[in-house]
Design a protein around this motif. Structure first.
Motif, PDB file in Angstrom:
ATOM      1  N   LEU A 380       0.810  -1.216   0.000  1.00 30.09           N
ATOM      2  CA  LEU A 380       0.000   0.000   0.000  1.00 30.09           C
ATOM      3  C   LEU A 380       0.844   1.268   0.000  1.00 30.09           C
ATOM      4  CD1 LEU A 380      -3.005  -0.966   2.280  1.00 30.09           C
ATOM      5  CD2 LEU A 380      -2.716  -1.223  -0.182  1.00 30.09           C
ATOM      6  N   GLY A 381       1.830   1.287  -0.902  1.00 32.39           N
ATOM      7  CA  GLY A 381       2.610   2.502  -1.075  1.00 32.39           C
ATOM      8  C   GLY A 381       3.661   2.736  -0.011  1.00 32.39           C
ATOM      9  N   PHE A 382       4.075   1.693   0.698  1.00 38.73           N
ATOM     10  CA  PHE A 382       5.128   1.868   1.699  1.00 38.73           C
ATOM     11  C   PHE A 382       6.365   2.443   1.021  1.00 38.73           C
ATOM     12  CE2 PHE A 382       8.565   0.094   4.471  1.00 38.73           C
ATOM     13  CZ  PHE A 382       8.225   0.794   5.620  1.00 38.73           C
ATOM     14  N   ALA A 383       6.815   3.583   1.480  1.00 41.96           N
ATOM     15  CA  ALA A 383       7.822   4.352   0.738  1.00 41.96           C
ATOM     16  C   ALA A 383       9.221   3.765   0.826  1.00 41.96           C
ATOM     17  CB  ALA A 383       7.830   5.795   1.243  1.00 41.96           C
ATOM     18  N   GLU A 384       9.529   3.104   1.933  1.00 37.32           N
ATOM     19  CA  GLU A 384      10.910   2.699   2.175  1.00 37.32           C
ATOM     20  C   GLU A 384      11.185   1.328   1.562  1.00 37.32           C
ATOM     21  OE1 GLU A 384      13.915   1.885   5.973  1.00 37.32           O
ATOM     22  OE2 GLU A 384      12.002   2.886   6.271  1.00 37.32           O
ATOM     23  N   GLN A 385      11.739   1.295   0.380  1.00 37.21           N
ATOM     24  CA  GLN A 385      12.087   0.039  -0.271  1.00 37.21           C
ATOM     25  C   GLN A 385      13.384  -0.507   0.331  1.00 37.21           C
ATOM     26  OE1 GLN A 385      10.463  -1.806  -2.906  1.00 37.21           O
ATOM     27  NE2 GLN A 385       8.847  -0.580  -1.965  1.00 37.21           N
ATOM     28  N   ARG A 386      13.423  -1.809   0.548  1.00 36.59           N
ATOM     29  CA  ARG A 386      14.590  -2.438   1.157  1.00 36.59           C
ATOM     30  C   ARG A 386      14.975  -3.674   0.380  1.00 36.59           C
ATOM     31  NH1 ARG A 386      11.482  -2.443   6.143  1.00 36.59           N
ATOM     32  NH2 ARG A 386      11.640  -0.418   7.140  1.00 36.59           N
ATOM     33  N   ARG A 387      16.062  -4.288   0.807  1.00 29.33           N
ATOM     34  CA  ARG A 387      16.464  -5.569   0.272  1.00 29.33           C
ATOM     35  C   ARG A 387      16.639  -6.535   1.431  1.00 29.33           C
ATOM     36  NH1 ARG A 387      14.661  -3.421  -3.285  1.00 29.33           N
ATOM     37  NH2 ARG A 387      15.466  -3.036  -5.381  1.00 29.33           N
ATOM     38  N   THR A 388      16.724  -7.809   1.071  1.00 33.33           N
ATOM     39  CA  THR A 388      16.770  -8.832   2.096  1.00 33.33           C
ATOM     40  C   THR A 388      18.121  -9.534   2.094  1.00 33.33           C
ATOM     41  OG1 THR A 388      15.641 -10.788   2.970  1.00 33.33           O
ATOM     42  CG2 THR A 388      15.866 -10.636   0.587  1.00 33.33           C
ATOM     43  N   ALA A 389      18.380 -10.244   3.180  1.00 35.44           N
ATOM     44  CA  ALA A 389      19.520 -11.146   3.264  1.00 35.44           C
ATOM     45  C   ALA A 389      19.116 -12.280   4.189  1.00 35.44           C
ATOM     46  CB  ALA A 389      20.763 -10.430   3.817  1.00 35.44           C
ATOM     47  N   LYS A 390      19.741 -13.429   3.990  1.00 39.38           N
ATOM     48  CA  LYS A 390      19.346 -14.598   4.762  1.00 39.38           C
ATOM     49  C   LYS A 390      19.832 -14.499   6.203  1.00 39.38           C
ATOM     50  CE  LYS A 390      19.262 -17.896   0.919  1.00 39.38           C
ATOM     51  NZ  LYS A 390      19.831 -19.157   0.384  1.00 39.38           N
ATOM     52  N   SER A 391      19.028 -15.060   7.110  1.00 34.59           N
ATOM     53  CA  SER A 391      19.470 -15.292   8.482  1.00 34.59           C
ATOM     54  C   SER A 391      19.196 -16.756   8.779  1.00 34.59           C
ATOM     55  CB  SER A 391      18.710 -14.395   9.471  1.00 34.59           C
ATOM     56  OG  SER A 391      17.318 -14.611   9.397  1.00 34.59           O
ATOM     57  N   PRO A 392      20.132 -17.438   9.432  1.00 34.27           N
ATOM     58  CA  PRO A 392      20.011 -18.893   9.602  1.00 34.27           C
ATOM     59  C   PRO A 392      19.074 -19.272  10.752  1.00 34.27           C
ATOM     60  CG  PRO A 392      22.068 -18.134  10.537  1.00 34.27           C
ATOM     61  CD  PRO A 392      21.410 -16.929   9.914  1.00 34.27           C
ATOM     62  N   GLU A 393      17.803 -18.825  10.665  1.00 34.34           N
ATOM     63  CA  GLU A 393      16.833 -19.153  11.706  1.00 34.34           C
ATOM     64  C   GLU A 393      16.510 -20.635  11.640  1.00 34.34           C
ATOM     65  OE1 GLU A 393      12.419 -17.719  13.214  1.00 34.34           O
ATOM     66  OE2 GLU A 393      13.310 -16.869  11.424  1.00 34.34           O
ATOM     67  N   LEU A 394      16.581 -21.299  12.787  1.00 34.28           N
ATOM     68  CA  LEU A 394      16.576 -22.756  12.784  1.00 34.28           C
ATOM     69  C   LEU A 394      15.484 -23.333  13.692  1.00 34.28           C
ATOM     70  CD1 LEU A 394      20.416 -22.982  12.768  1.00 34.28           C
ATOM     71  CD2 LEU A 394      18.900 -23.625  10.914  1.00 34.28           C
ATOM     72  N   PRO A 395      15.090 -24.619  13.394  1.00 36.03           N
ATOM     73  CA  PRO A 395      13.845 -25.128  13.954  1.00 36.03           C
ATOM     74  C   PRO A 395      13.931 -25.756  15.330  1.00 36.03           C
ATOM     75  CG  PRO A 395      14.670 -26.666  12.324  1.00 36.03           C
ATOM     76  CD  PRO A 395      15.611 -25.505  12.339  1.00 36.03           C
ATOM     77  N   ASN A 396      14.372 -25.019  16.324  1.00 35.53           N
ATOM     78  CA  ASN A 396      14.401 -25.564  17.679  1.00 35.53           C
ATOM     79  C   ASN A 396      13.583 -24.676  18.590  1.00 35.53           C
ATOM     80  OD1 ASN A 396      15.676 -27.589  19.523  1.00 35.53           O
ATOM     81  ND2 ASN A 396      16.005 -25.673  20.588  1.00 35.53           N
ATOM     82  N   THR A 397      12.376 -25.095  18.868  1.00 36.68           N
ATOM     83  CA  THR A 397      11.392 -24.244  19.510  1.00 36.68           C
ATOM     84  C   THR A 397      10.331 -25.147  20.113  1.00 36.68           C
ATOM     85  OG1 THR A 397      11.838 -22.487  17.903  1.00 36.68           O
ATOM     86  CG2 THR A 397       9.742 -22.348  19.018  1.00 36.68           C
ATOM     87  N   SER A 398       9.369 -24.568  20.837  1.00 41.45           N
ATOM     88  CA  SER A 398       8.258 -25.337  21.385  1.00 41.45           C
ATOM     89  C   SER A 398       7.017 -24.457  21.364  1.00 41.45           C
ATOM     90  CB  SER A 398       8.578 -25.781  22.823  1.00 41.45           C
ATOM     91  OG  SER A 398       7.696 -26.788  23.255  1.00 41.45           O
ATOM     92  N   HIS A 399       5.847 -25.091  21.226  1.00 41.54           N
ATOM     93  CA  HIS A 399       4.596 -24.330  21.250  1.00 41.54           C
ATOM     94  C   HIS A 399       3.610 -24.982  22.204  1.00 41.54           C
ATOM     95  CE1 HIS A 399       1.449 -21.636  19.926  1.00 41.54           C
ATOM     96  NE2 HIS A 399       0.627 -22.681  20.031  1.00 41.54           N
ATOM     97  N   LEU A 400       2.823 -24.146  22.886  1.00 43.17           N
ATOM     98  CA  LEU A 400       1.755 -24.645  23.740  1.00 43.17           C
ATOM     99  C   LEU A 400       0.486 -23.830  23.521  1.00 43.17           C
ATOM    100  CD1 LEU A 400       1.438 -22.511  26.376  1.00 43.17           C
ATOM    101  CD2 LEU A 400       3.597 -23.589  26.987  1.00 43.17           C
ATOM    102  N   SER A 401      -0.653 -24.503  23.648  1.00 42.46           N
ATOM    103  CA  SER A 401      -1.966 -23.876  23.545  1.00 42.46           C
ATOM    104  C   SER A 401      -2.786 -24.269  24.777  1.00 42.46           C
ATOM    105  CB  SER A 401      -2.686 -24.323  22.272  1.00 42.46           C
ATOM    106  OG  SER A 401      -2.009 -23.890  21.109  1.00 42.46           O
ATOM    107  N   ILE A 402      -3.429 -23.290  25.399  1.00 43.74           N
ATOM    108  CA  ILE A 402      -4.159 -23.535  26.644  1.00 43.74           C
ATOM    109  C   ILE A 402      -5.451 -22.729  26.656  1.00 43.74           C
ATOM    110  CG2 ILE A 402      -4.097 -23.310  29.171  1.00 43.74           C
ATOM    111  CD1 ILE A 402      -1.049 -23.597  29.014  1.00 43.74           C
ATOM    112  N   VAL A 403      -6.546 -23.346  27.093  1.00 44.83           N
ATOM    113  CA  VAL A 403      -7.803 -22.658  27.361  1.00 44.83           C
ATOM    114  C   VAL A 403      -8.226 -23.008  28.778  1.00 44.83           C
ATOM    115  CG1 VAL A 403     -10.240 -22.422  26.740  1.00 44.83           C
ATOM    116  CG2 VAL A 403      -8.517 -22.655  24.940  1.00 44.83           C
ATOM    117  N   ASP A 404      -8.586 -22.010  29.585  1.00 49.58           N
ATOM    118  CA  ASP A 404      -8.971 -22.267  30.970  1.00 49.58           C
ATOM    119  C   ASP A 404     -10.489 -22.262  31.141  1.00 49.58           C
ATOM    120  OD1 ASP A 404      -9.863 -19.594  31.243  1.00 49.58           O
ATOM    121  OD2 ASP A 404      -7.931 -18.914  32.009  1.00 49.58           O
ATOM    122  N   GLN A 405     -10.938 -22.530  32.364  1.00 47.83           N
ATOM    123  CA  GLN A 405     -12.366 -22.645  32.651  1.00 47.83           C
ATOM    124  C   GLN A 405     -13.098 -21.307  32.607  1.00 47.83           C
ATOM    125  OE1 GLN A 405     -13.169 -23.536  36.941  1.00 47.83           O
ATOM    126  NE2 GLN A 405     -10.932 -23.481  37.108  1.00 47.83           N
TER     127      GLN A 405
END
Length: 578
Positions: A380-405
């Motif tokens: 939507l017309g974002f004025a600041e054009q940039r370029r990218t470079a890789k970052s070695p983000e790696l798959p060691n993580t954990s996720h949890l989902s919780i609903v309470d009463q």
């Protein structure tokens, strides 16, 4: 029961995995096989986490009248003990917390920060970026941990039980010990240089230099003592007391790869409450974590593009639906790689990246019959054009989902980055290596500044994608997220798509074959498509690689007056509730 579960998982483990893919990409938390579909149904409350011990701790807190945030804290403290390769109090996290009494969703940012002494060339050597393993092991890669400050902030705002009570399950387990699981053993045995430092070697390895075996009762009195101190004094000792001193000593005193963290870096760390990023998908309203997480905008962009296609026409497992998913992913990632970074340092067009008109324009770039090159757009017309470079983000993580009463919900993704983080064990917990989530190069080939370059005090871009979906009336519909490095985004979007658009039960949607679009190839789990459909997908112009994809999707679907939980069959998690 738990011991039997562990050995059933052991039977599924693959002995042929390795730490590096044929393409040379580091795979720091390897796939360890799959089990049968894991699901549960409950009426009052539910917790889905990456380990049965953590799920049990969360259930215990919920049964005592605790909130979803209380249960998430208890689960995280246990995960730091039983799943140290994935997350812990030495790392960072993003949490979405829905308050039913306020009908309000909050986004908590506990992402690590770079020490103040770094500069933009921190990961450069003689004009070239350092190798990943060269940078990751030791103190050089450690960011200022954010989990404890984030959990304390969330508890102050959304907790019900006393802070100290939330520590008791983890303290008891650390003192009494727990059986080493097949997954923990497998990762200790196969990930590179796990025993690179004496403290972690003494903790997880025997005198023969081999990892302690499956079923060995592992105790951690140092972690129990750390938790007792934090339970009694809050997070302050972690950031200003003797725990902080020990962290700094380990980072700066590392004999091979010292870092530059100071006591000031820890004392000045602040967890933040940010406005979630939200948008519409079909008849639902999705919300995710905003930058510095790229998860919310990228998952949302994928869903926003896909809804412009007749999804009801295409079956799960078809080349057509897989193709649309891949094309939407590549377009969303092109924007993510270009614009997403720490918004306190870089202007990020968060709202514009998921605006309906913009996503409609992006969807028009998708050819339903042929793969197309994906380039970043101009939200939507974002004025600041940039370029990218890789970052070695790696798959060691954990996720949890919780609903309470009470109708509150938490979707939280937490990480120490690569498997076993920096390999530095301090007072019973591992320190992260999250600084390697920054782009190693501050400028790209065209000498343009990269948005995700490292800077003093900055938070690295993340793909953690805790997501909560609401019905149009504002009620909870789905809580979902996953580990997996940059693949988190595809795992989360795929599960959401299959459940909400294709009507799959949540546990089945989790179990269905993963798809990963990472630019140069399309990764698909082997049993996802038939041979004929694989042929169609390749004929559309995709380079397809069949491989196991190590997700850890944990979700709760709220429908028909009940809570339906699903735990990923690719890990050892569980869904429990009452």
């Amino acid at each position: 029961m738990y011991r039997n579960l562990l050995f059933s998982i052991a039977a599924c483990l693959s002995a042929s995995v390795c730490a590096f893919s044929p393409q040379g990409e580091v795979q720091p938390e390897i796939a360890t096989g799959r089990t049968e579909i894991k699901s549960a149904t409950a009426d009052k409350f539910m917790a889905v986490t990456a380990n049965p011990h953590a799920s049990a701790a969360a259930e215990q807190i919920l049964a005592r009248g605790g909130s979803a945030v209380d249960a998430a804290i208890a689960a995280q403290l246990v995960l730091s003990l039983v799943e140290p390769q994935s997350s812990g109090i030495g790392g960072g996290a993003f949490m979405l917390s829905y308050r039913a009494d306020q009908k309000k969703l909050y986004s908590y940012d506990g992402r690590e920060t770079a020490p103040l002494a770094v500069d933009e060339n921190y990961f450069m050597r003689d004009g070239k970026p350092r190798g990943f393993l060269d940078a990751v092991i030791g103190g050089y890669s450690v960011g200022v941990p954010g989990v404890m400050r984030m959990l304390e902030l969330a508890h102050q705002r959304d907790g019900k039980l006393p802070w100290k009570d939330l520590f008791q399950p983890a303290i008891a387990l650390a003192e009494e010990g727990f059986a080493i699981s097949p997954r923990l053993y497998q990762l200790a045995a196969q990930l590179p240089r796990v025993a690179a430092r004496p403290a972690i070697s003494a903790y997880l390895f025997g005198e023969d230099g081999k990892p302690l075996p499956v079923g060995h009762i592992l105790k951690n009195p140092d972690y129990a003592q750390t938790l007792r101190q934090l339970a009694g004094e809050g997070a302050r000792p972690f950031y200003e007391g003797d725990i902080a001193a020990a962290i700094v000593a380990a980072v700066t005193g590392d004999p091979e790869n010292p870092g530059v963290m100071t006591r000031e870096d820890l004392a000045s760390y602040t967890a933040k409450v940010r406005e979630p990023v939200c948008g519409d998908f079909l008849q639902y309203r999705w919300c995710g974590a905003p930058p510095p997480s790229s998860g919310g905008t990228t998952v949302g962009a994928m869903l926003g593009m896909l809804q412009h296609f007749p999804l009801q026409k295409y079956e799960v497992g078809s080349a057509e639906l897989t193709h649309l998913f891949v094309e939407a992913s590549e377009l969303a990632f092109a924007d993510r790689n270009t614009y997403s970074a720490d918004p306190d340092f870089v202007s990020v067009p968060t709202t514009a990246m998921v605006a309906p008109d913009y996503l409609a324009q992006r969807a028009e770039l998708i050819n339903p019959r042929r793969a197309q090159p994906a380039v970043a757009g101009n939200p939507l017309g974002f004025a600041e054009q940039r370029r990218t470079a890789k970052s070695p983000e790696l798959p060691n993580t954990s996720h949890l989902s919780i609903v309470d009463q009470y109708g509150n919900g938490v979707s939280m993704t937490t990480s120490i980055e690569t498997g076993f983080g920096s390999r530095l064990l301090v007072k019973g917990f591992l320190l992260n290596n999250q600084l390697t989530d920054f782009s190693f190069t501050p400028v790209n080939a065209d000498k343009q500044l990269v948005a995700n370059r490292i800077q003093p005090g900055k938070r690295p871009r993340s793909s953690m994608s805790p997501t909560i979906v609401f019905n149009k009336d504002g009620s909870l519909r789905l809580l979902v997220g996953s580990p997996g490095g940059s693949r988190i985004i595809d795992y989360t979007a795929r599960t959401t798509l299959y459940h909400l658009a294709k009507g799959m039960p949540i546990a089945d949607a989790i179990h269905a074959g993963n798809i990963g679009a990472i630019g140069h190839q399309v990764e698909v789990e082997p049993d996802t498509l038939s041979e004929a459909e694989y042929g169609k997908l390749e004929a559309m112009g995709h380079r397809v690689v069949r491989k196991e994809l190590n997700s850890g999707i944990h979700a709760i679907a709220v429908m028909d007056g009940a809570l339906h939980g699903g735990a990923d069959t690719r890990r050892e998690g569980s869904a429990v509730g009452r």
